[in-house]
Enzyme design. Structure first.
Site, PDB file in Angstrom:
ATOM      1  N   GLU A 195     -13.126  -9.369 -31.177  1.00 48.56           N
ATOM      2  CA  GLU A 195     -11.807  -9.307 -31.803  1.00 48.56           C
ATOM      3  C   GLU A 195     -11.587 -10.328 -32.914  1.00 48.56           C
ATOM      4  OE1 GLU A 195      -9.347  -7.071 -31.283  1.00 48.56           O
ATOM      5  OE2 GLU A 195     -10.667  -5.980 -29.923  1.00 48.56           O
ATOM      6  N   SER A 472      25.202   7.466  22.687  1.00 47.41           N
ATOM      7  CA  SER A 472      25.134   6.661  23.912  1.00 47.41           C
ATOM      8  C   SER A 472      24.485   5.287  23.718  1.00 47.41           C
ATOM      9  CB  SER A 472      24.357   7.434  24.986  1.00 47.41           C
ATOM     10  OG  SER A 472      25.076   8.591  25.378  1.00 47.41           O
TER      11      SER A 472
END
Length: 777
Positions: A195, A472
């Protein structure tokens, strides 16, 4: 002639005047030009000052919006630790360990129940856990032998925690920050060779690189090479758009010069390594070599080989175009090109280049670190974090959040939900759904949470947001209120299982019924709870007071509104599964209000502690009365509505639980606990439609399917002070002897045991006589 002279003079005058005008115009032009130049210079200086401030403020302040990372609990390894061989292997693979010889960090080997693990080490808030090579043997879902082959020995050794998700910036960019010294030198050298080979000699812009690119592009007749330096690429990614305009390019060049003026090359290079775009994970951008290494290879960047380094560097040119999962041939060609550059620049020799080109891409089929593993659990974590942290800080400060999630328990919970629902699906238009919340019984730590049959779905979280009537499940708390009045109620107190009606002031009539529509007259209180009779529960609730039951629910951790109507005594009150878990946590911990926790600790990006979430308890119910309720809930799974639990669990594993069902089976519940874990399961339909399931046939199989897959200890409640066990005949409400018919060993709050005693001596004598007669036959 005289007449002509004036004409000549006039011509000369005009010529002089013209020269003066020309000189004046030139002076005006240069004056304007200088003024324009001065204005342009002032604008340029001002623009440069603005850009300089922009560059320095970003670099001096927060350079990145770094997501907060969320971790599971660390796996602690020690002799006697409860873990199965398969669960250990799963957790190693979740932490991206490779199965190999176990001779380098991040690898393990397995031979049956014997493991060799080379840990990577990890920085915890309480210190650094060093890398080690560990050898251990598992037998009976426990570690039997363990030793350190390399690294410091210790009685307890921790694996690094599995990352289970993150809280990401609004930009949806993700990073794993690395320091330059942590990046392999070969990766840095390859990056510069490909690069920006002049990186350490230019000042932000490289004329030589631009010239080389122009020559290469002219020869190719196309744009095949760029002239941007690493500094320019960083500026473009960090500050600018990707528009290809002269203004943007000029800004890029100027800002690159300014960046190099203020910061050193190593600082710029390290920032670039953490910023460079290298892929896409759904809506999230993968930035930096640290995350890209995990995303493609499921390993830290320090562990990458030559061919993997070459692929990462190659992706910089175009992460989408060279995506190795979508375009493997392009990616391989690009990788091999980079390997050629590495050889050409002398970074590797010819043999290493040939070996690297002969390697496969070695990219994991599924992206690692690409999404939250457990979206429902992360949802809970975010809600708990919201008490102490701003959302913008969670999205950008790189915090490390250590949770209580246990991956092995989570796996068992997800498996139980998915398998049970698949076996129950009855082909209705709206498929059955379920939620499961699991906590550590003694601490309230949420170790697993399932929000639906698809655990990867990040939408509606039923564990946190499905507010449904609990049926319940409320009954143990009615009886808890009653049993805190030992002068009035014990486990053998007879309660009326008979119908009745209530007429309200507005003329409405309420007539509760049992689920089976039967009535049994008088029954002992423990039987009424174990078999979940409705009529006795309502009668007892009305006797102790609806308001007293309501206040008890709130003291035990319910923060949502609770109805004051008598129908609340049959569970018309609505709660989410996580709220029910909070409620039952108090029963499991003998009357302590123990707030549920999903977070143990939060640190900053450097590992410094920010918040610790300690265990908080507050005694809110009489432990003696809670012990009696626990006894009745153990009876529920042995003789009552939850007895089918032992179709799934071994007989020797003692548990306590309670079923819950609402009208037409719209909601099926089961809540219960062992010695180690409390779990709450809900089953129903999102559209609140009826189902064919009760608590015992719907939610119970989910709960029991989970419990059957988790190594644990049975429930053995500590008998609190003030509670004594006696042999009683519950039908006659009297003390008796162990060998008598109908004899039960039951707990009583001291002083509340029966005063009457019944004897069965005659029965005992007859048994002895029969025994002796049998000896001589």
């Amino acid at each position: 002639m005289a007449k002509g002279s004036p004409r000549k003079k006039s011509s000369a005058g005009r010529s002089g005047s013209s020269r003066k005008q020309s000189t004046s115009r030139r002076r005006w032009f240069w004056s304007l030009l200088w003024r324009l130049a001065l204005v342009a210079l002032v604008i340029l200086v001002g623009w440069t000052v603005y850009l300089d401030a922009k560059v320095t403020s970003r670099f001096e302040g927060r350079r990145f919006e770094v997501p907060s990372y969320v971790y599971a609990r660390p796996l602690e390894l020690y002799e006697g630790a409860g873990v199965s061989a398969d669960a250990l292997q799963r957790e190693l693979q979740m932490a991206n360990y490779s199965r190999a010889a176990g001779d380098r960090p991040g690898t393990f080997s397995r031979n049956g129940s014997r493991f060799v693990i080379h840990t990577r080490g990890f920085r915890f808030a309480d210190g650094v856990e060093p890398a080690r090579q560990i050898r251990l043997t598992i037998s009976g879902d426990q570690i039997q032998r363990m030793s350190a082959l390399s690294g410091p020995a210790a009685p307890i050794m921790r694996l690094e925690p599995v990352q289970i998700g993150g809280i990401y910036p609004a930009s949806q960019e993700d990073r794993v920050l690395v320091q330059l010294d942590e990046v392999p030198a070969l990766l840095v050298e390859t990056l510069l060779a490909v690069e920006d080979r002049d990186f350490f000699s230019h000042h932000g812009v490289s004329p030589m690189a631009i010239a080389r690119a122009m020559v290469a592009n002219l020869r190719a007749g196309d744009i095949v090479q760029g002239g941007s330096t690493i500094t320019q690429q960083l500026v473009k990614n960090f500050f600018l758009t990707r528009d290809q305009t002269l203004v943007r390019k000029a800004n890029e060049a100027l800002m690159s010069l300014l960046l190099e003026l203020h910061y050193g090359k190593r600082d710029i290079l390290e920032t670039y390594l953490n910023e460079v775009y290298l892929g896409q994970a759904g809506a999230r951008g993968v930035h930096g070599v640290g995350l890209a290494s995990q995303f493609y290879f499921a390993r830290p960047v320090a562990e990458l080989g030559v061919h993997e380094i070459a692929l990462l560097v190659g992706l910089i040119k175009g992460a989408s175009y060279y995506d190795p999962r979508r375009n493997p041939e392009r990616a391989r060609a690009r990788r091999d090109l980079v390997i050629g550059v590495m050889e050409e620049r002398g970074l590797i020799d010819r043999n290493a280049a040939l070996r690297a080109k002969g390697q496969p891409l070695d990219v994991r089929d599924k992206p690692s670190w690409s999404a939250n593993r457990y979206p429902a659990y992360i949802d809970l974590v975010r809600r708990h974090l919201a008490r102490d942290y701003r959302d913008e800080d969670l999205r950008s400060e790189g915090l490390r959040i250590f949770t209580t999630l246990d991956p092995a328990i989570q796996y068992a919970a997800e498996y139980a939900v998915r398998q049970t629902l698949d076996s129950m699906d009855d082909g209705q238009d709206a498929r059955l759904e379920s939620a499961l919340v699991v906590t550590a019984r003694d601490s309230g730590e949420v170790v697993a949470l399932v929000g639906g049959r698809d655990p990867d779905f990040a939408g509606f979280n039923r564990a946190l947001d499905a507010t449904r009537p609990i049926g319940s499940l409320i009954k143990p708390f009615i009886y808890l209120v009653a049993l805190q009045r030992p002068e009035d109620y014990t486990l053998i107190t007879p309660v009326q299982d008979k119908g009745f009606s209530l007429v309200f002031d507005d003329g409405r009539r309420w007539e509760p019924k049992n689920y089976d529509k039967e009535e049994r007259g008088e029954v002992p209180l423990h039987e009424a709870l174990a078999k979940s009779y409705n009529l006795p529960a309502v009668r007892v609730g009305l006797d102790v007071g609806v308001e007293a039951v309501r206040e008890t629910l709130q003291m035990l951790g319910v923060t949502s509104p609770v109805s004051r109507y008598p129908s609340m005594l049959l569970g018309s009150v609505s709660m989410t599964p996580v709220t029910v878990a909070q409620l039952y946590q108090s029963l499991a911990t003998s009357g302590f209000n123990t707030p549920l926790r999903s977070i143990r600790q939060v640190t900053d990006a450097d590992g410094e502690p920010l918040s610790r979430y300690h265990l908080e308890v507050n005694q809110v119910a009489d432990p003696a009365a809670v012990h009696l309720v626990q006894y009745a809930m153990q009876e529920t799974v042995q003789e009552g509505t939850g007895r089918s639990v032992y179709r799934y669990l071994p007989d020797e594993l003692s548990v306590a639980g309670k079923t819950g069902t609402t009208d037409d089976g719209r909601d099926s519940w089961f809540a219960g606990f062992s010695g180690d874990y409390l779990a709450v399961a809900w089953l129903g339909r999102d559209d609140n439609g009826p189902t064919r399931f009760t608590g015992a046939t719907g939610a119970l199989p989910v709960w029991a399917g989970f419990m059957s897959r988790v190594p644990q200890h049975g429930l053995s409640p500590v008998v609190p002070d003030g509670v004594n066990y006696h042999w009683v005949d519950d039908q006659q409400q009297a003390l008796t002897e162990e060998g008598c018919n109908n004899a039960r060993l039951m707990p009583f709050i001291a002083g509340s045991e029966p005063k009457q005693r019944v004897s069965c001596d005659g029965q005992f004598t007859r048994r002895i006589r029969s025994w002796f007669q049998g000896l001589f036959r």
